[in-house]
Design an enzyme around this catalytic site. Structure first.
Site, mmCIF file in Angstrom:
data_model
loop_
_atom_site.group_PDB
_atom_site.id
_atom_site.type_symbol
_atom_site.label_atom_id
_atom_site.label_comp_id
_atom_site.label_asym_id
_atom_site.label_seq_id
_atom_site.Cartn_x
_atom_site.Cartn_y
_atom_site.Cartn_z
ATOM 1 N N GLN C 222 -0.628 -12.109 5.694
ATOM 2 C CA GLN C 222 -0.642 -10.725 5.223
ATOM 3 C C GLN C 222 0.801 -10.362 4.914
ATOM 4 O O GLN C 222 1.590 -10.121 5.822
ATOM 5 C CB GLN C 222 -1.227 -9.817 6.303
ATOM 6 C CG GLN C 222 -2.626 -10.242 6.752
ATOM 7 C CD GLN C 222 -3.683 -9.991 5.690
ATOM 8 O OE1 GLN C 222 -3.858 -8.854 5.254
ATOM 9 N NE2 GLN C 222 -4.377 -11.033 5.252
ATOM 10 N N GLY C 263 -7.747 -0.116 6.449
ATOM 11 C CA GLY C 263 -7.632 -1.555 6.210
ATOM 12 C C GLY C 263 -6.492 -1.926 5.270
ATOM 13 O O GLY C 263 -5.888 -1.063 4.616
ATOM 14 N N HIS C 264 -6.238 -3.205 5.153
ATOM 15 C CA HIS C 264 -5.109 -3.693 4.354
ATOM 16 C C HIS C 264 -5.279 -3.356 2.874
ATOM 17 O O HIS C 264 -6.372 -3.410 2.348
ATOM 18 C CB HIS C 264 -4.868 -5.190 4.549
ATOM 19 C CG HIS C 264 -6.040 -6.083 4.315
ATOM 20 N ND1 HIS C 264 -5.941 -7.441 4.470
ATOM 21 C CD2 HIS C 264 -7.319 -5.836 3.982
ATOM 22 C CE1 HIS C 264 -7.112 -7.980 4.215
ATOM 23 N NE2 HIS C 264 -7.961 -7.043 3.928
ATOM 24 N N ASN C 265 -4.174 -2.988 2.259
ATOM 25 C CA ASN C 265 -4.091 -2.685 0.827
ATOM 26 C C ASN C 265 -4.696 -1.333 0.461
ATOM 27 O O ASN C 265 -4.709 -0.983 -0.726
ATOM 28 C CB ASN C 265 -4.798 -3.750 -0.032
ATOM 29 C CG ASN C 265 -4.375 -5.143 0.324
ATOM 30 O OD1 ASN C 265 -3.208 -5.393 0.576
ATOM 31 N ND2 ASN C 265 -5.314 -6.058 0.374
ATOM 32 N N SER C 283 -8.369 -2.318 0.514
ATOM 33 C CA SER C 283 -8.203 -2.180 -0.937
ATOM 34 C C SER C 283 -8.907 -0.964 -1.518
ATOM 35 O O SER C 283 -8.951 -0.824 -2.740
ATOM 36 C CB SER C 283 -8.677 -3.443 -1.671
ATOM 37 O OG SER C 283 -7.935 -4.555 -1.225
#
Lengths: 353, 353, 353
Positions: C222, C263-265, C283
């Site tokens: 990540q 969450g990521h992004n 995302s």
């Protein structure tokens, strides 16, 4: 949506991430199990690559990645020196871009990105501010961060990394090459090898158990442990209670996301996936390769069969067969759920006509 | 599901748990309010017991427990020296096993298990690494763990135990024999006696309050406290915001599980149960003996009557009467919910025929 | 419901909160953008006010507040020296009570309460127990609490306040006048000015990313950061994962409550509101002024338009248009959801007749 690009930094910024390399195509192919498809023009096979980047950001020294037909237009215009992709897309490569062609491009990507940016490993340094009991057993090459606490009788396997402010309780066993994040509390537990606990995870506290007495609730002692298999990851601020009369067990290879609750005596099999904010109540058992999506809840004392998939926000009140897909609250097969949604919409429209 | 038995350790492992005893049957009967039913053969009434264990694991020096007809086959084959059970099952005891017979076997079990394995109590030792303000008042026999922080004006009652890395803010009052877990933050609060806060609980931070201003949101100062009654337990990583203009109140004897959110100004009565990942919004009031099941959500400014039960994942948007059982989102009586589920299934089937 | 009043302390107790003042009406009018309506009798315009309190508690030296017709009976009987209210209620003021009249009374209240009780600001003192790397850059007048950790290369802007046990990772940038709560972990991040992170927030850990390999899951590195805009607040024990190949972005002015997962992004716009226990998957993109109510869940890779409102416990599986109101799981327009509820109730009743 605003110009979020403007805030974008290049992935793998060296101020924050380790960096290895550079690597040539042959090495990258080996690391990732890919076949090299040389660039049609302009690129020497001895070229060296220095990092990874998305298609629209990558330059000639970067490796990029395509796994979705949707991004073919980006592939066409990419300046990446090499792109990992499936055989079906290999003939879409621009002339100056080499291909790293394989059937599992996402896995190849994971491996190449990890080659350039290896996960942090132990420095072997014990910060002088940490409190480590003289009765703890600390393996070789263990890094211990500032203000970490390791209590009497705890054992930490070699190569492990204990983050700042982590608290490892009395008699806890941690295997080799584990990463225990900052602010983790880990008590009443046996932990395998290569386990990662993210910051703020709470492992081993009392389960939620009490009996009704004449003057209020009376606590039922929680006398089991938490047993965590090899290669498990547990997300930030997740909570796993120890068992009451047996152990709470997390099977090898299982991945648990952030803010997940696992109740006492729960038994998770191997390679399960539990997504953020899901909850698994006490004494419930999951087989192997089970997926529990975000915010799903499972009541206690039920069994979820191997490879079953429980959808997001699903409320599971009874056993789920191996291989089944369920969703809804109460849980039902995916197909039934969406048929219900359609039926209700139709009836509702009719009734309002 | 894998052989989870293989990972099982004996409950009450002395490396992790305190152990008292041994105890004779008369003492166990007294502790638990049971009647002794001597074993038909092979067991001396002066026999001593050393611990507790489940029916299939227990040996002649263990006390075990039955409270569910489902486990009668295990009773038949148990090697336990004594079993706690209800009068209805007393004649099913094997010949070598004594009975501890009572109408509330789970409560008797809680008390006997606690006799063998008392909860950790204060050692009275202050770890030299802890930071305790000179302006704090620390009672007798208070244990303070490594790197704990106790700020100016805080008062800690005698016999309390403050875990590693716990943070007790300015002027906070903690009663006697409390257990404040590791990594807890406790500010702007008054806490009663015998309260347990599990690791990572966040008590007393600002509630979620802001007004819309011309340039964005503007914070509304949160000027109340959190007031926690005697014998309350609050789970790992749960969050309780302080009040805005009044106090957030948790009534005596209430038990709150892990990852629960309690908003500012909420008022919980006595002996409520709030299960993991439930959320109670600001200014909502619960009567006494209310149960809120896992992942349920209550909007703000509503009242839940005494002894009401809110089901798992329920979404409560309006007041709930005392004694009512509700479930679903939006909340409705249990019976109505399950009738709706059945109706929709029937209509949906018909419409797809 | 018990007499919760008995546990009520006066808001703004000086043992817990800062206090400024006293202030006269002219100053309060200026601070809050209100017009003074002098008391009909008994009150001198030069009177001084010392604090804020609810209508039923306030005395002659207190400022109180009305913004809801429901509380008019309390206004009638209040002893408050002054009350903030809308023009429509100004003629209901008791004879001894001055009015602070404005169109946005809640905003005026926020500003006056903050005038009397300013938020804690930096003392500029670094606690001797903190660990601050020599390679960190600490601005002027930064307060650093006991056992805080600031790693190599981190930069802390002037006037910021770093709480006890907070952990600021390598190379992290924190702007000016930020408040980083106790037990926060903040890594792989760039943080703007005037940002508040509440206790136990976890910012910057790895996102939940892995590929299926032949021997189990393999971690996908990540490699992005978390970028947090000015004036953002993030609640206690919330978790924000860093991006995988781009950054996770929280837009300026956005307010995130407790126990929220991002969450990521994910990309959040400006001045969004995300209420407790909501989850936003990887995302997913939010526009500006989006509201996500409590316990709602958004799947990954979708877009929520500006000013959209997602209801409590909503399960969002696809894009939501700007300005839309959705609720239910799966998400649908508010009107459709409540029509469905009514239809099902009707059909269910009929079918059981």
């Amino acid at each position: 949506m605003g110009d979020t690009m403007s805030t974008e930094t290049r992935p793998g910024d060296e101020r924050f991430f380790l960096r290895a390399g550079p690597f040539g195509l042959a090495r990258l192919a080996e690391v990732s199990g890919s076949d090299v498809r040389p660039a049609a023009e302009g690129q020497n096979e001895t070229a060296l690559f220095r990092g990874v980047a998305p298609l629209h950001v990558a330059g000639p020294e970067d490796v990029s990645f395509l796994d979705n037909r949707r991004y073919l237009p980006l592939l066409e215009n990419t300046k990446a020196g090499a792109v990992i992709l499936a055989p079906a897309f290999a003939d879409k490569l621009p002339a100056r871009t080499a291909g790293l062609v394989c059937k599992t491009p996402y896995l190849a990507w994971a491996r190449i990105a990890a080659a350039f940016h290896p996960a942090p490993s132990s420095s072997g340094v014990r910060h002088p501010s940490a409190y480590v009991s003289e009765k703890a057993e600390i393996g070789d090459n263990v890094e211990i961060g500032p203000f970490a606490v390791i209590e009497d009788g705890a054992k930490i396997g070699s190569g492990s990394l204990i983050g700042a402010h982590a608290m490892i309780g009395r008699s806890v066993e941690v295997g080799e090459r584990c990463r225990i994040g900052s602010h983790v509390s880990l008590t009443h537990a046996r932990v395998g090898h290569r386990v990662t606990l993210y910051p703020g995870a709470r492992i081993g506290q009392d389960g939620f158990g009490f009996a009704v007495g004449p003057g209020g609730f009376e606590t039922v002692p929680q006398l089991g442990l938490v047993v965590i298999g090899d290669d498990v990851e547990i997300g930030a601020n997740s909570t796993i209670d120890r068992g009451s009369m047996r152990d709470t067990v997390i099977g090898a290879g299982t991945r648990i996301d952030n803010l997940v609750q696992i109740g006492h005596n729960a038994q998770l099999g191997r390679c399960c996936i539990v997504v953020s904010q899901a909850g698994i109540s006490g004494s419930t058992e999951l087989g192997d390769f089970v997926t529990i999506a975000a915010q799903a809840g499972l009541i206690g004392h039920i069994k979820i069969g191997d490879k079953a998939r429980v959808g997001a926000q699903c409320g599971v009140m009874s056993d789920v067969d191996a291989g089944a897909d369920v969703i809804g609250s109460p849980a039902m097969p995916f197909r039934e759920f969406f048929r219900n949604v359609a039926t209700l919409r139709k009836l509702s429209k009719k009734s309002s006509d």
